[in-house]
Design an enzyme around this catalytic site. Structure first.
Site, short mmCIF file in Angstrom:
data_model
loop_
_atom_site.label_atom_id
_atom_site.label_comp_id
_atom_site.label_asym_id
_atom_site.label_seq_id
_atom_site.Cartn_x
_atom_site.Cartn_y
_atom_site.Cartn_z
N LYS A 248 19.40 -102.71 -48.91
CA LYS A 248 19.05 -103.37 -50.13
C LYS A 248 17.58 -102.87 -50.76
O LYS A 248 17.43 -102.85 -51.79
CB LYS A 248 18.83 -104.96 -49.87
CG LYS A 248 20.26 -105.54 -49.73
CD LYS A 248 20.10 -107.19 -49.60
CE LYS A 248 21.40 -107.95 -49.15
NZ LYS A 248 21.26 -109.25 -49.13
N ASP B 194 14.38 -91.75 -43.94
CA ASP B 194 14.23 -93.03 -44.75
C ASP B 194 13.83 -93.12 -46.14
O ASP B 194 13.32 -92.21 -46.56
CB ASP B 194 13.46 -93.84 -44.16
CG ASP B 194 13.67 -94.46 -42.59
OD1 ASP B 194 14.95 -94.18 -42.55
OD2 ASP B 194 12.86 -94.92 -41.71
N MET B 195 14.08 -94.36 -46.89
CA MET B 195 13.61 -94.24 -48.29
C MET B 195 12.48 -95.40 -48.44
O MET B 195 12.65 -96.39 -47.71
CB MET B 195 14.72 -94.72 -49.28
CG MET B 195 14.38 -94.47 -50.65
SD MET B 195 14.06 -93.01 -51.05
CE MET B 195 15.62 -92.25 -51.32
N THR C 296 23.00 -103.37 -43.52
CA THR C 296 22.82 -104.84 -44.09
C THR C 296 23.06 -106.04 -42.81
O THR C 296 24.03 -105.66 -42.14
CB THR C 296 23.47 -105.35 -45.18
OG1 THR C 296 23.28 -106.56 -45.79
CG2 THR C 296 25.15 -105.25 -44.89
N ARG D 150 22.99 -94.01 -45.93
CA ARG D 150 22.69 -95.14 -45.50
C ARG D 150 22.52 -95.96 -46.99
O ARG D 150 21.59 -95.64 -47.75
CB ARG D 150 21.77 -95.20 -44.66
CG ARG D 150 21.25 -96.57 -44.40
CD ARG D 150 19.75 -97.05 -43.84
NE ARG D 150 19.69 -96.17 -42.41
CZ ARG D 150 18.48 -95.47 -41.94
NH1 ARG D 150 17.50 -95.97 -42.65
NH2 ARG D 150 18.76 -94.96 -40.92
P1 FDA Z 1 19.16 -110.18 -46.55
O1 FDA Z 1 17.74 -110.02 -46.70
O2 FDA Z 1 19.64 -111.07 -47.80
O3 FDA Z 1 19.33 -111.06 -45.46
C1 FDA Z 1 20.78 -111.58 -44.81
C2 FDA Z 1 20.92 -112.16 -43.80
O4 FDA Z 1 20.38 -111.18 -42.57
C3 FDA Z 1 19.58 -113.36 -43.51
O5 FDA Z 1 20.15 -114.46 -44.14
C4 FDA Z 1 19.41 -113.14 -42.14
O6 FDA Z 1 20.17 -114.10 -41.49
C5 FDA Z 1 19.37 -111.97 -41.85
N1 FDA Z 1 17.86 -111.18 -41.84
C6 FDA Z 1 17.87 -110.38 -42.86
N2 FDA Z 1 16.43 -109.93 -42.44
C7 FDA Z 1 16.03 -110.73 -41.51
C8 FDA Z 1 14.94 -110.76 -40.89
N3 FDA Z 1 13.96 -109.90 -41.18
N4 FDA Z 1 14.65 -111.54 -39.87
C9 FDA Z 1 15.63 -112.20 -39.38
N5 FDA Z 1 16.82 -112.24 -39.96
C10 FDA Z 1 17.01 -111.50 -41.09
N6 FDA Z 1 15.05 -100.56 -46.45
C11 FDA Z 1 14.27 -99.53 -47.09
O7 FDA Z 1 13.85 -99.73 -48.16
N7 FDA Z 1 14.29 -98.25 -46.85
C12 FDA Z 1 14.93 -97.97 -45.76
O8 FDA Z 1 15.15 -96.81 -45.27
C13 FDA Z 1 15.83 -98.75 -45.02
N8 FDA Z 1 16.41 -98.68 -43.87
C14 FDA Z 1 16.98 -99.68 -42.97
C15 FDA Z 1 17.90 -99.29 -41.84
C16 FDA Z 1 18.65 -100.26 -41.52
C17 FDA Z 1 19.52 -99.88 -40.40
C18 FDA Z 1 18.63 -101.37 -41.80
C19 FDA Z 1 19.49 -102.61 -41.32
C20 FDA Z 1 17.61 -101.68 -42.94
C21 FDA Z 1 17.02 -100.83 -43.47
N9 FDA Z 1 16.21 -101.12 -44.63
C22 FDA Z 1 15.51 -100.12 -45.15
C23 FDA Z 1 15.70 -102.64 -44.90
C24 FDA Z 1 16.65 -103.08 -46.00
O9 FDA Z 1 16.25 -102.71 -47.11
C25 FDA Z 1 16.56 -104.78 -46.00
O10 FDA Z 1 14.99 -105.01 -46.30
C26 FDA Z 1 16.94 -105.51 -44.90
O11 FDA Z 1 18.09 -104.87 -44.24
C27 FDA Z 1 17.14 -107.13 -45.12
O12 FDA Z 1 18.24 -107.12 -45.84
P2 FDA Z 1 19.77 -107.63 -45.62
O13 FDA Z 1 20.69 -106.69 -46.36
O14 FDA Z 1 19.92 -107.65 -44.16
O15 FDA Z 1 20.04 -108.63 -46.49
#
Ligand code: FDA
Length: 311
Positions: A190, A137-138, A229, A187
């Site tokens: 955001k 992870d980062m 995402t 991976r």
């Molecule tokens: P965004 O936050 O814009 O959300 C898009 C849509 O997704 C929202 O409108 C909603 O519908 C849904 N959604 C998103 N988050 C939600 C929540 N918490 N509850 C409910 N609905 C939600 N980060 C990091 O810094 N280091 C890492 O190693 C990882 N590893 C990682 C692994 C995996 C498999 C995932 C999916 C994510 C990560 N992350 C991470 C977290 C990532 O950086 C980010 O914070 C979250 O995925 C939320 O961003 P989205 O891309 O989903 O978009």
């Protein structure tokens, strides 16, 4: 703004005590965390695999300050991998693990990088014996350089060690260029932490634009992109790029977090895409929970409403 305040609150001892002792917190935690023990997490994993999804398991915890604790976290991962293997869940990498570098020693006051590299190598060795992989992870921006060095150090022996890049950081397109090479599992997310303006984009629109840019670099490269995402717009862009570039569905995967958009996870899998769910477990869930609340005001509102109704 709210996100920054919440992420800042996540390191306050007082806020931590308040949140972890509130009875309602358990209900909210259950939405995002698969359980406190490996056994509970494995029961969740079996259900997800039966739905045609793959998983990556995360033993919750970060910012380890003692060598013995880093060793204990490493041992938990090794035992977890052995348990998964014994149940036939690691076949074809269907269940793999994700490891936070600071959980296995990166932040130790002395020899942190060396300790984390040794511990991750141990986990990689167990994963290889079980026929599966590890992803590092980062964490926050101050750890990026050391984490990428660590991955570079371990990859000659374990070329399938995955790493993570975050589109909120300005540097990430250039990291993607360097990482988009054959065999490299990357991976793209955001970014769930807070960082100063000089190193990170503040506006969501800029983070999203950078995500699309990084995604293009990874999809056009020869590595194995893991598009993490839940954002419907970015998933639509990914699908159209994959078609344009002519990428085979087996040559990349989507990733989402346990408890977030589960219907979309199953929908993508049903249409033939590879989807991996990030499944966290363990009792040290506080930092993880706050990052999930900070991502979405609706989650925070749900949490506060529940607190008030029980108050
Ligand atoms: P965004 O936050 O814009 O959300 C898009 C849509 O997704 C929202 O409108 C909603 O519908 C849904 N959604 C998103 N988050 C939600 C929540 N918490 N509850 C409910 N609905 C939600 N980060 C990091 O810094 N280091 C890492 O190693 C990882 N590893 C990682 C692994 C995996 C498999 C995932 C999916 C994510 C990560 N992350 C991470 C977290 C990532 O950086 C980010 O914070 C979250 O995925 C939320 O961003 P989205 O891309 O989903 O978009």
């Amino acid at each position: 703004m709210l996100r920054r305040v919440l992420l800042a609150a996540s390191v306050s001892g007082r806020v931590r005590r308040l949140v972890t002792t509130a009875p309602i917190t358990r209900d909210v935690v259950r939405r995002f965390v698969a359980g406190e023990t490996a056994g509970e997490a494995i029961a969740v994993v079996e259900r997800l695999l039966a739905d045609g999804l793959a998983v990556t398991l995360d033993y919750l915890g970060e910012d380890t300050t003692e060598l013995e604790h880093a060793a204990a976290v490493t041992q938990e991962y090794v035992s977890l991998i052995e348990l998964l293997h014994a149940r036939g869940l690691t076949t074809g990498g269907r269940a793999e693990v994700s490891v936070k570098p600071t959980a296995v020693g990166l932040g130790l006051p002395e020899h942190g990088e060396k300790t984390a590299a040794e511990n991750i190598t141990r986990i990689c060795s167990a994963a290889r014996a079980a026929g599966t992989t590890v992803t590092v992870d980062m964490e926050d921006h101050t750890r990026v350089e050391a984490t990428l060095r660590l991955v570079e150090h371990v990859r000659p022996d374990y070329g399938d060690l995955g790493c993570v890049v975050q589109s909120y950081l300005r540097r990430t397109p250039s990291d993607c260029q360097a990482l988009a090479v054959a065999g490299s599992r990357v991976r793209l997310c955001k970014g769930a932490y807070s960082a100063p303006d000089g190193v990170a984009f503040a506006a969501r629109s800029e983070v999203d634009r950078n995500y699309a840019r990084c995604m293009r670099i990874l999809l056009q490269g020869s590595g194995y992109p893991m598009l993490a995402t839940h954002d419907p717009r970015l998933i639509a862009i990914a699908r159209s790029r994959v078609t344009t570039i002519g990428r085979d569905p087996g040559s990349f995967e989507y990733q989402m977090l346990y408890g977030i958009r589960p219907d979309e996870q199953r929908r993508l899998a049903a249409e033939g895409s590879q989807v991996r769910v990030y499944v966290p477990y363990g009792d040290d869930w506080y930092g993880y929970l706050v990052r999930r609340l900070a991502e979405r005001p609706a989650n925070l509102a749900f949490f506060l409403r529940a607190l008030r109704s029980r108050g």
